[in-house]
Structures are given as C-alpha cells and as structure tokens.
Design a protein around this motif. Sequence first.
Motif, PDB file in Angstrom:
ATOM      1  N   PRO A   1       0.826  -1.218   0.000  1.00 24.57           N
ATOM      2  CA  PRO A   1       0.000   0.000   0.000  1.00 24.57           C
ATOM      3  C   PRO A   1       0.856   1.263   0.000  1.00 24.57           C
ATOM      4  CG  PRO A   1      -0.118  -1.128   2.118  1.00 24.57           C
ATOM      5  CD  PRO A   1       0.618  -2.035   1.213  1.00 24.57           C
ATOM      6  N   GLU A   2       0.287   2.313  -0.580  1.00 26.03           N
ATOM      7  CA  GLU A   2       1.001   3.596  -0.659  1.00 26.03           C
ATOM      8  C   GLU A   2       1.173   4.228   0.721  1.00 26.03           C
ATOM      9  OE1 GLU A   2       2.159   5.321  -3.334  1.00 26.03           O
ATOM     10  OE2 GLU A   2       1.629   3.790  -4.823  1.00 26.03           O
ATOM     11  N   GLY A   3       0.134   4.156   1.540  1.00 27.56           N
ATOM     12  CA  GLY A   3       0.154   4.840   2.832  1.00 27.56           C
ATOM     13  C   GLY A   3       0.575   3.927   3.964  1.00 27.56           C
ATOM     14  N   PRO A   4       0.001   4.146   5.165  1.00 24.63           N
ATOM     15  CA  PRO A   4       0.337   3.331   6.336  1.00 24.63           C
ATOM     16  C   PRO A   4       0.064   1.852   6.079  1.00 24.63           C
ATOM     17  CG  PRO A   4      -0.896   5.274   6.974  1.00 24.63           C
ATOM     18  CD  PRO A   4      -0.970   5.217   5.486  1.00 24.63           C
ATOM     19  N   SER A   5       0.866   0.999   6.697  1.00 20.85           N
ATOM     20  CA  SER A   5       0.727  -0.436   6.459  1.00 20.85           C
ATOM     21  C   SER A   5       1.328  -1.221   7.628  1.00 20.85           C
ATOM     22  CB  SER A   5       1.451  -0.838   5.165  1.00 20.85           C
ATOM     23  OG  SER A   5       2.848  -0.644   5.307  1.00 20.85           O
ATOM     24  N   LEU A   6       0.967  -2.492   7.692  1.00 23.31           N
ATOM     25  CA  LEU A   6       1.563  -3.367   8.692  1.00 23.31           C
ATOM     26  C   LEU A   6       3.072  -3.510   8.480  1.00 23.31           C
ATOM     27  CD1 LEU A   6      -1.111  -6.213   8.888  1.00 23.31           C
ATOM     28  CD2 LEU A   6      -0.362  -4.778  10.797  1.00 23.31           C
ATOM     29  N   VAL A   7       3.494  -3.528   7.210  1.00 22.77           N
ATOM     30  CA  VAL A   7       4.917  -3.625   6.927  1.00 22.77           C
ATOM     31  C   VAL A   7       5.646  -2.418   7.530  1.00 22.77           C
ATOM     32  CG1 VAL A   7       6.690  -3.714   5.141  1.00 22.77           C
ATOM     33  CG2 VAL A   7       4.544  -4.959   4.810  1.00 22.77           C
ATOM     34  N   ALA A   8       5.113  -1.232   7.296  1.00 19.71           N
ATOM     35  CA  ALA A   8       5.750  -0.022   7.841  1.00 19.71           C
ATOM     36  C   ALA A   8       5.705  -0.019   9.367  1.00 19.71           C
ATOM     37  CB  ALA A   8       5.057   1.218   7.284  1.00 19.71           C
ATOM     38  N   ASP A   9       4.588  -0.479   9.940  1.00 23.97           N
ATOM     39  CA  ASP A   9       4.480  -0.521  11.400  1.00 23.97           C
ATOM     40  C   ASP A   9       5.504  -1.494  11.990  1.00 23.97           C
ATOM     41  OD1 ASP A   9       2.414   1.252  11.193  1.00 23.97           O
ATOM     42  OD2 ASP A   9       0.820  -0.235  11.465  1.00 23.97           O
ATOM     43  N   LEU A  10       5.705  -2.650  11.321  1.00 21.38           N
ATOM     44  CA  LEU A  10       6.713  -3.603  11.793  1.00 21.38           C
ATOM     45  C   LEU A  10       8.109  -2.977  11.738  1.00 21.38           C
ATOM     46  CD1 LEU A  10       7.731  -6.432  12.628  1.00 21.38           C
ATOM     47  CD2 LEU A  10       7.836  -6.977  10.180  1.00 21.38           C
ATOM     48  N   ASP A  11       8.437  -2.352  10.609  1.00 25.36           N
ATOM     49  CA  ASP A  11       9.756  -1.737  10.480  1.00 25.36           C
ATOM     50  C   ASP A  11       9.988  -0.702  11.581  1.00 25.36           C
ATOM     51  OD1 ASP A  11      10.139  -3.287   8.252  1.00 25.36           O
ATOM     52  OD2 ASP A  11       9.847  -1.672   6.785  1.00 25.36           O
ATOM     53  N   ALA A  12       8.934   0.028  11.925  1.00 25.02           N
ATOM     54  CA  ALA A  12       9.076   1.096  12.911  1.00 25.02           C
ATOM     55  C   ALA A  12       9.321   0.542  14.316  1.00 25.02           C
ATOM     56  CB  ALA A  12       7.828   1.966  12.906  1.00 25.02           C
ATOM     57  N   ARG A  13       8.817  -0.662  14.591  1.00 27.64           N
ATOM     58  CA  ARG A  13       8.969  -1.196  15.945  1.00 27.64           C
ATOM     59  C   ARG A  13      10.207  -2.092  16.108  1.00 27.64           C
ATOM     60  NH1 ARG A  13       6.058  -3.712  19.076  1.00 27.64           N
ATOM     61  NH2 ARG A  13       7.089  -5.707  19.355  1.00 27.64           N
ATOM     62  N   LEU A  14      10.919  -2.354  15.008  1.00 28.73           N
ATOM     63  CA  LEU A  14      12.122  -3.179  15.122  1.00 28.73           C
ATOM     64  C   LEU A  14      13.203  -2.422  15.886  1.00 28.73           C
ATOM     65  CD1 LEU A  14      12.385  -4.691  11.512  1.00 28.73           C
ATOM     66  CD2 LEU A  14      11.645  -5.869  13.603  1.00 28.73           C
ATOM     67  N   PRO A  15      13.920  -3.078  16.788  1.00 29.95           N
ATOM     68  CA  PRO A  15      14.972  -2.408  17.557  1.00 29.95           C
ATOM     69  C   PRO A  15      16.306  -2.334  16.808  1.00 29.95           C
ATOM     70  CG  PRO A  15      14.723  -4.653  18.328  1.00 29.95           C
ATOM     71  CD  PRO A  15      13.666  -4.453  17.277  1.00 29.95           C
ATOM     72  N   PHE A  16      16.277  -2.653  15.522  1.00 30.99           N
ATOM     73  CA  PHE A  16      17.498  -2.630  14.711  1.00 30.99           C
ATOM     74  C   PHE A  16      17.118  -2.244  13.282  1.00 30.99           C
ATOM     75  CE2 PHE A  16      15.794  -6.939  15.100  1.00 30.99           C
ATOM     76  CZ  PHE A  16      15.494  -7.231  13.776  1.00 30.99           C
ATOM     77  N   ASP A  17      18.117  -1.892  12.514  1.00 28.55           N
ATOM     78  CA  ASP A  17      17.899  -1.565  11.112  1.00 28.55           C
ATOM     79  C   ASP A  17      18.015  -2.825  10.262  1.00 28.55           C
ATOM     80  OD1 ASP A  17      17.603   1.154  11.647  1.00 28.55           O
ATOM     81  OD2 ASP A  17      19.774   1.529  11.473  1.00 28.55           O
ATOM     82  N   LEU A  18      17.221  -2.887   9.199  1.00 27.34           N
ATOM     83  CA  LEU A  18      17.371  -3.978   8.242  1.00 27.34           C
ATOM     84  C   LEU A  18      18.738  -3.873   7.570  1.00 27.34           C
ATOM     85  CD1 LEU A  18      13.879  -3.798   6.479  1.00 27.34           C
ATOM     86  CD2 LEU A  18      14.580  -5.423   8.244  1.00 27.34           C
ATOM     87  N   THR A  19      19.312  -5.037   7.223  1.00 28.43           N
ATOM     88  CA  THR A  19      20.560  -5.005   6.461  1.00 28.43           C
ATOM     89  C   THR A  19      20.246  -4.556   5.034  1.00 28.43           C
ATOM     90  OG1 THR A  19      20.392  -7.287   5.655  1.00 28.43           O
ATOM     91  CG2 THR A  19      21.438  -6.938   7.811  1.00 28.43           C
ATOM     92  N   ALA A  20      21.283  -4.131   4.318  1.00 32.55           N
ATOM     93  CA  ALA A  20      21.090  -3.717   2.929  1.00 32.55           C
ATOM     94  C   ALA A  20      20.532  -4.867   2.099  1.00 32.55           C
ATOM     95  CB  ALA A  20      22.413  -3.224   2.343  1.00 32.55           C
TER      96      ALA A  20
END
Length: 757
Positions: A253-272
């Motif tokens: 989805p263009e706007g808010p999403s579960l994917v974005a919410d998950l990324d925001a709550r992760l205590p670390f950054d995704l690897t490249a």
Amino acid sequence: MPADASGLDALLERVLGKPTAKGLATLGLATVGDLLRHYPRRYVEPGERTSIADLEVGAHVTVVAQVERATVRTMRARSGAILAVVVSDGVNSLDLSFFARHAGALRPHESRLVPGRLAQFSGTVSEYRGTLQLTHPDYEVIEDVEGLDEMPPTPIYPATAQMPSWKTARAVHAVLPALVDGLPEPVPVEVRARRGLMPLPEAIRTVHAPAKVADAYRARRTLRFEEALVLQTELARRRHAALVLSATPRPRPEGPSLVADLDARLPFDLTAGQVAVGEEIAADLARAHPMQRLLQGDVGSGKTLVALRAMLQVVDAGGQAVLLAPTEVLAQQHHRTLTALLGPLAEAGMLGDLGPDGAERATRVALLTGSLGAAATREALLDAASGRAGIVVGTHALLSERVQFADLGLVVVDEQHRFGVEQRDALRSRGDDVPHMLVMTATPIPRTVAMTVFGDLEVSTLTEVPAGRAGITSHVVWADRPAWVQRVWQVVHDHVAAGERVFVVCPRITGDDASSSDDADLLDDLAAQLGGAAPGGSAHGDSPQGAGGPTPPARRAVEDVVRELEAMPVLGGAAVGTLHGRMASEDRDRAMAAFLEGRTQILVATTVIEVGVDVPLATVMVILDADVFGISQLHQLRGRVGRGTLPGTCFLVTRAEEGSDAAERLTHLAGTTDGFELALLDLSVRREGDVLGASQSGGASSLRLLRVVKDADLIAEAREEATDLVAADPTLAEFPALAAAVEARLRDVETAFLDRG
C-alpha cells in the motif's frame, strides 16, 4: 534388433539370461536401456597399472597389476590350502589370497597367475598384519601383452562383488551393436552443430568402446550436455507455464501499512541485503502471475524477517499467508518468533480491525500442528477459515482438506528439502488463483545447483548477518585425547555457571538399537552418503567405500549421554534436558520451554534442533561423533548458538583418525563460517543428488555424468538452448525425442526432483 522403446525397455533377464541379469541388478540395472546408460567411471590405458598406494581399506576396486609370485601351501592353523599371490604396480605390492580345501583345487589359479603376467583383479580391499590384500578376487588375465600398445583403453565400470567391471563390459558389448544405431536423439541437430556435439549413437558407442581415452571424454561431454538439456528443458517449460498462471496481485500500500508498522517497531535496522531482497519480493507480489522465488541465506542472515515482511504485505492487501515448517519444533519456534516480532500487531480480531495497545493495524498469527488439542485446533481452523488470522503457521497438518482459508495469497515453505512435492502442491492449489510462493532454505546453495534444481525459481540471496550477532568459533576435539574432552566439559560448566545454555548433539536416540535414529533426523541418509563418494564409487574403487569394511564404532546416543552428564562431577549437578523427534509434542514443548527459561541448562538433543531453534542465551554446542554428519548439516547445527549478543562456541568431537578425509572436513568446517564455501565442500563428499534433494523422492542421485559444480559452464549453455527451444515451441511438438526424454526423466525421478516452485 531395432532400437525402439521396446528394445531399450527389454528386461536384461530375457536378453542376457538370469545369472548375468542377477549380477547387473546389484548395480541397479534392470533393462537394456539401463545398461547402455551405465557408463564407465574411468579408463585404463594399455599396460597402465593401478596405483596400489592409493587403495583404501573397504573399497571395492579393480586393479591392473603384474604378478610377482604365486605360491600354494597347506595352512597350519586349520585344514585346507592357500594360494598366496603378490602383484605389483611397479612401485607397491598387493597380496591376493585364494583358499580351498585342498591344494589341487587351487592349481587352475596358480597356472594362470604366473609371475610376469598382467591381469585385472576385482575385490574388496582389506588389511592383514599391516598389508593390503584382496581375498578371492575376481580376475581376468590380459593375454596379449605384446599387443598392449595397439589395444584400446579398457573401460572400468562401477562394480559390485557380484559384478566385476569386465563382466559388465561383456554385457554392454552384447547389447551395444544391435541397439545403438537407432537410439532416439533428444538433442536437436542444430543444437548439436552449434555446440560441437556427437550424435547420440556415436557418443554411446564411443563412451563404452573408445579407440582413445580422448575420444571417450569427448563422448562424455556430449552425454553430459544431453543430460543437462533434458533437465533444463523441463525447468524452462515450468517457467513458461508459470507465466500464464494467474494470481491476485498483492501490492504494497502507498500509505500506512503493517509492513511499515513492523519496520518502525524493530529495535534494529534492516541489512542492505534484507532491504534489496524485500524489494524484489514486493515487486513479485504486486504482479498478476504467481511469484516463484527461492530465498536462500546462511545461518543467521535474517530470512524469517524478510518472509514476515512479505506475509504482512499480503495481509495489507487483504489476503492471508501460510508458513509451512517441516517439524513441530520449528513451527512452534516460528510462531513464537513472529509473535514476538509483531507484538501488538499480532493481536487483532478480523483482518483490518483495530488492534489493542494503540496498534492501528493488526492481524493474528495462528498455529496449527497435528498435536494441538481439540479446542485449540477448532480455534485455529476457525481463524484460518474466517480470515481472522492473517498468518497461519504449521506443519503438514495445514495440508489437510479440512483446513480452509478465506483468501490464501502467499505460501512460504521453510526448509524446502524436507517436503515432498505432493505436500507443497496441496497448499498451492488452494483457492481460485494460484497463491504466490516463497521457498526458504538455510542451506547455502551454489549458483549452479540453484540453476540446475531451482531453475524455475527466481533466486534471492542474503549474504549479510544482522548487526549485533557475536559470531561462532569452532574447534575439532579428538575423542581419544582425554584432556581435550575434559576441557570441553569444563568450558560447558563455566558457561552454565554464567547463566548461559548449552546444546549437546548426538546422532542417535538410544544406543542399543541400530535403527533408533530420530524420525526428524537425516543421519541414516548422511551416513550412507559419507560412506560412499560420488556416483560410481570412490576415487580409486568401483563401488561405494565401506562395503565389506570394518564395523564402525557405536554412535553416541541421547539417552546414554544424558546419564553420563548427570553423573559428571565437573558439571556440578547442572540440569540436563532431552529433546528428540520421538518425544510427544507436549513433552518437546516442555523441554524447549525449560531450556529457554533456564530451568534446564544443558539440552541433549538429536538433529531435531538443526534449523530454526532460537535460544539467545545458547552459547555452546558440543556435537558428538561429528564426523557422521554432513558438512552443511553441521553448519546448520552450530548456527543454533551465538544468535544473541554473546559469542558462540562449537566443539566438534570426533573419533575419526587425524589426517583422514573425515577429519579434514571437520578441520575445514572449523576454519570458516562461509556457508557457500562449505556447501561446495559438501558437494565434494556427498552424492550431488542428495544435496539437490533427490532423497525426498526416495531415490539416489539420478544424475549420471552431470556434475552441477564441475559442469557449470555446460549447464549454462544447456539452459540457454532450452530456454530458446521452449520459447519457440512450448509443447516441444517439433522435438518429439526431447519431449520423450523429458517425460522419461519425470517418470524416473518423480516430479519432486524438479518441481520446486
């Protein structure tokens, strides 16, 4: 006799007689076609001797050597006579022994095996008083020694005790002239011309009866290409067929999403790598035909998180996702991991409802396994059928017809090699549209293996390890050095005293039953693989090593080791738990919970812990009888420790002799954590068909001459030709012989070997 299908399918018993057919059956050969495709594994130049120094005890070998002396004498310790023969390769000697009730029965052998005579000898190498020997070998004297220089090379076939190489050669030459000229030609003539290949009849004739060794290897290249083309053509057809299947697009989805919410709550950054692979998968999911992608990554590379983000994208788009795991232990681990990662995002009611704890978007993760109680099963079934669960995690129980889904959009299969094709297709066929498919494997797959077996899938690879992982150090420990072993248990004590956890891995459950391997283990298969070499046998023999060899020492068993550790003073009474595939599901759950919570500090287990088990405080692993496990399996096992911020240590305890092949493999493993490097090493010691997953269809490797690493360039050429052929003629109507060869391959190997997507 014409070389039609009936000729090639003729039973050897009818063509060659019962005795010869019985011997050939020990090689797995039943028909004339089988025999023609039973290729020599090497060639002996005229007059060439076999290097006796390279022979290994237990190997069944064919040796070309010269008789030095032969003596008949009466045995002293018991009645009877013995013919003792010594043969030489010009440098080293080999003893041959023939026994009989009286000396007269040995005279025919003595009259043929006179000093100076050259012969082929076939038998199992044994050792007597420090000297290598063959007992009652089959042999064939080479009569025309003067004409050796003009003789053609001698083909040496894979052999058994019942069927030495020269008997196989005679059988081949009995059927070759009548059949070979009319063999169907799978490789189109223009492809043969472009690639500089022989016609198939010429290649078959030459590989069995070459004028020169160089001719034999040119024929073998033709046959390897034919094998690769047949395999790649079927994969190309599957890729083409997938393009016409329809799937519901599941765009991000263009706007808010579960994917974005998950990324925001992760205590670390995704690897490249996780970001890049995530984009590839997101683009696939947005298309109107089903994604077919293989996600591979080394131990600890973060595949589960990538898969979760893909599943959430499908949930965001109104669909459901399934995560199919091979064992209940792994399914339960996945359920815990996903739930923990999602937190309040996994606590919703219906799809799209507001979740608790302030989560604006949420879903539910359901667990469905065969051992759930009736009430829990009913709830999980309702969650799946109603759509209340956006993600359903389970084992083969998910394949039951009673499991229904509201809108299945994605199937994630973890550890693909553990599933048969029928199991995976049962889920894939659910619903009006074909769901998207993501196959995950923690076993690193070299590029050519992926191209050969997963050739109908797009391949994504994670090469980085997430930040914060402390890494693993491995050590080889020789079991016959008590001080070393004692030091291992002292290290175990020190880590337990520091509040950490320790795995101890055994290849058996009980010690008194040879068939007591864990139903979740691959040890029986691996032991067979490690006892043999590539198809056709060892480097110097003609059948898998170990036939007739010494009985290996009993392997360590979980139940015995638990008792030993509980009584070991150095461990100071540490709590020891047990985990293996024969335990009831609720007992396994309790064992894992006790280990996670620290009520058990040491867990003695089989390879049921090989994949997916995640215990952040587990820092030490002791693998007993490490030499009986495959290299890739050992790499997966040690990946269970050092998964948190504390470094991991793995002890590979072995009774293998220092300097042996088994010891060298363990030393190599201890020296690197590069899973792809280790996968290539594994291919060198295991039958390639098993690495490729042929074991799931119940058979050995179906590859005859093709080697997926060694023949990388040839496979790439075949893939290019196959893609062009299928693009021009998807039904292969213009290439009936190629189509027939593909169908024959599918019948022989089962669709499971090829159909990975």
